[in-house]
Motif scaffolding. Structure first.
Motif: not given
Length: 226
Positions: A51-55, A59-72, A86-90
């Motif tokens: 997903l970092w490589l996709l970011a 260059p015209r897209s946000l990459v959104y990783l919903p990580m708050r729902t992951s188990p501790p 985590l959001v990666l924003a070009p």
């Protein structure tokens, strides 16, 4: 990997958002002591790095990783730590951080449409292992390698250019590759620097120019709470 693509219209602008098609099971992000700690296993480490490589390639897209729902993370999570998305924003998206909360609400609405796709990136997109990142002295040139950080609405939002996202992916992939054999053959202690596999993605403590930055640290974690 399988991804979902969504579009959100807000304040007269349309935002294209890339996210994993399914939830991350073993990838978590915490903030603690003015640092940021990301924990991954092999599978989700590779998904996150992709997903970092996709970011870097989008260059015209946000990459959104919903990580708050992951188990501790077992034996690591503490009650005073805050789990983050985590959001990666070009930079070319020109996202105002204050708009992210409303964008996320629309992305996660029950009736929000999403298009499922299969994404891949060529191996040549990953910087060579062991290659040192040299940050130019010229501030304009240096900006290609740096990420601007914002924390709001339970999200670490990183804004930058392609070079910065590719460098981050390189470090995450190294952890996902080197972590499993190390944990299988050596004594593993989470959080103890000499006994686990980890990489700092952005740590400017060695350079006076970047002392206002906190560390983004990635650690391989073989054990998770279910």
């Amino acid at each position: 990997m399988k991804i979902a693509v969504q579009k959100v219209r807000l304040a007269g602008r349309e935002y294209r958002v890339i996210r994993p098609a399914g939830p991350l099971r073993n990838g978590a992000l915490y903030t603690t002591h003015r640092h940021y700690e990301m924990y991954v296993d092999r599978a989700d480490g590779r998904r996150i790095a992709t997903l970092w490589l996709l970011a870097a390639r989008s260059p015209r897209s946000l990459v959104y990783l919903p990580m708050r729902t992951s188990p501790p993370v077992s034996s690591v999570y503490q009650e005073d730590e805050e789990q983050l998305d985590l959001v990666l924003a070009p930079r070319t998206v020109q996202l105002r951080p204050s708009r992210w909360k409303r964008i996320r609400e629309r992305l996660n609405a029950g009736n929000a449409p999403r298009e499922l796709r299969t994404a891949s990136v060529p191996e040549r997109d990953v910087p060579a292992p062991g290659a040192d990142r040299v940050i130019p002295d010229d501030p304009k040139e240096a900006g290609r390698f740096l990420l601007r950080r914002e924390v709001l609405a339970g999200t670490l939002l990183l804004t930058g250019g392609s070079e910065a996202f590719r460098e981050g992916a390189k470090e995450i992939l190294a952890v996902a590759k080197d972590g499993p054999p190390h944990a299988a053959t050596r004594h593993y202690i989470p959080g103890a620097c000499n006994y686990h596999v980890c990489r700092p993605i952005y740590d400017w403590d060695a350079d006076d120019r970047w002392r206002h930055w906190e560390v983004l640290h990635v650690e391989y974690c073989p054990q998770w709470a279910r």
